[in-house]
Design an enzyme around this catalytic site. Structure first.
Site, PDB file in Angstrom:
ATOM      1  N   GLU A   9      34.562  44.900  52.856  1.00 32.14           N
ATOM      2  CA  GLU A   9      34.857  45.736  51.482  1.00 32.14           C
ATOM      3  C   GLU A   9      34.619  45.824  50.555  1.00 32.14           C
ATOM      4  OE1 GLU A   9      38.454  47.029  50.565  1.00 32.14           O
ATOM      5  OE2 GLU A   9      39.149  44.881  49.912  1.00 32.14           O
ATOM      6  N   ASN A  10      33.827  45.045  50.504  1.00 36.65           N
ATOM      7  CA  ASN A  10      33.151  45.260  48.318  1.00 36.65           C
ATOM      8  C   ASN A  10      32.228  44.703  48.688  1.00 36.65           C
ATOM      9  OD1 ASN A  10      35.630  46.394  47.524  1.00 36.65           O
ATOM     10  ND2 ASN A  10      36.747  44.578  47.353  1.00 36.65           N
ATOM     11  N   ASN A  37      41.172  48.819  51.490  1.00 34.82           N
ATOM     12  CA  ASN A  37      41.107  49.913  50.552  1.00 34.82           C
ATOM     13  C   ASN A  37      40.022  50.672  49.655  1.00 34.82           C
ATOM     14  OD1 ASN A  37      41.291  47.514  49.146  1.00 34.82           O
ATOM     15  ND2 ASN A  37      42.205  48.622  47.771  1.00 34.82           N
ATOM     16  N   HIS A  38      38.823  49.756  50.322  1.00 33.54           N
ATOM     17  CA  HIS A  38      38.112  50.947  49.376  1.00 33.54           C
ATOM     18  C   HIS A  38      36.527  51.381  50.177  1.00 33.54           C
ATOM     19  CE1 HIS A  38      39.456  49.398  45.123  1.00 33.54           C
ATOM     20  NE2 HIS A  38      39.060  47.943  45.880  1.00 33.54           N
ATOM     21  N   HIS A 121      44.702  44.052  56.313  1.00 33.03           N
ATOM     22  CA  HIS A 121      44.523  43.814  54.560  1.00 33.03           C
ATOM     23  C   HIS A 121      45.392  44.528  53.437  1.00 33.03           C
ATOM     24  CE1 HIS A 121      40.618  44.205  52.041  1.00 33.03           C
ATOM     25  NE2 HIS A 121      41.101  44.849  51.714  1.00 33.03           N
ATOM     26  N   HIS A 146      42.058  40.959  51.015  1.00 34.13           N
ATOM     27  CA  HIS A 146      42.156  42.011  50.157  1.00 34.13           C
ATOM     28  C   HIS A 146      43.066  41.099  48.657  1.00 34.13           C
ATOM     29  CE1 HIS A 146      43.457  45.302  47.484  1.00 34.13           C
ATOM     30  NE2 HIS A 146      44.625  44.981  47.486  1.00 34.13           N
ATOM     31  N   HIS A 148      42.004  38.547  47.788  1.00 33.99           N
ATOM     32  CA  HIS A 148      40.855  36.872  47.624  1.00 33.99           C
ATOM     33  C   HIS A 148      40.923  36.140  47.014  1.00 33.99           C
ATOM     34  CE1 HIS A 148      37.695  41.216  45.765  1.00 33.99           C
ATOM     35  NE2 HIS A 148      39.233  41.131  46.996  1.00 33.99           N
TER      36      HIS A 148
HETATM   37 FE   LIG Z   1      41.274  45.569  49.435  1.00 36.77          FE
END
Ligand SMILES: [Fe+2]
Length: 228
Positions: A9-10, A37-38, A121, A146, A148
């Site tokens: 996601e990132n 969420n991103h 997540h 999520h 990390h």
């Molecule tokens: Fe996230």
């Protein structure tokens, strides 16, 4: 059997993902890329997701968002593996509670594949642990993402479901969850808008390895950290 699932996601400089980067992860060996969420931070990703079968966004992301929340792939030994992506509800702006949709989605996944992996997540350790227990015996693994920070609770639950609260982060660990520490501190301390930038030091690969049989029952789960 062997299947590789990556939460990406990132992947785009710490915020969202592009179609090009998703293709890169798939080309590097990921069978499925999950998001979070991103998901929609980068332009063009909606169209990419609408056409992709192996890059999935959370299933409870809302009915109007492009993409799908469930992917089915074949492991190296030919066994089908379903991957399901869900967003947590606690402390996140999630359109639909995961609890409202998870049972039907798991049933759908189990009808398609004996091995089912859930990427949950979510922010709260309690919510991730609760979902793992709720799904115990019905899916192969519930892997949290999520936050990390890899958690020290990888285990196989009584019913045969492997679980961990957070698989960790592949990225720069000399940071505040991937962001240059001074920028994260400035935003928290001064409460002013600060543009985040990804850090560079202490790059580490983190994840988990789940061992399961072809019927989907998990036998082991190990934390992965390279370098250790
Ligand atoms: Fe996230």
């Amino acid at each position: 059997m062997d299947v590789c699932v990556v939460n990406g996601e990132n992947a785009a400089d710490g915020a969202g993902i592009t179609g090009k980067l998703a293709d890169k992860l798939l080309a590097a060996g990921a069978d499925v890329v999950t998001l979070g969420n991103h998901t929609y931070r980068r332009g063009g990703i909606g169209d990419y997701l609408a056409a992709s079968e192996r890059v999935i966004r959370p299933a409870n992301q809302g009915v109007f968002t492009p993409g799908r929340g469930l992917a089915v792939v074949e492991a190296r030994n030919g066994v089908r593996v379903a991957v399901l992506s869900l967003l947590g509800h606690l402390f996140l702006d999630t359109p639909q509670s995961p609890w409202e949709v998870v049972d039907a989605l798991v049933e759908e996944a189990r009808a398609l594949a004996p091995v089912v992996l859930v990427d949950f997540h979510a922010e709260a350790t309690s919510e991730k642990t609760a979902l793992a227990h709720w799904l115990d015996g019905r899916v192969t693994a519930v892997i949290g993402t999520h936050t990390h920070v890899q958690t020290n609770d990888a285990r196989v639950l009584r019913g045969g479901t492997a679980a961990v609260t957070d698989a960790g982060m592949t990225g720069p660990h000399d940071s505040v969850i991937g962001v240059k520490a001074e920028l994260a501190i400035a935003r928290m301390r001064m409460r002013l808008p600060v543009r985040f930038e990804p850090a560079e030091g202490g790059v580490r690969l983190e994840g988990v390895v789940v061992d399961c049989s072809d019927d989907g029952r998990a036998h082991g789960i190990e934390l992965l950290r390279v370098p250790a």
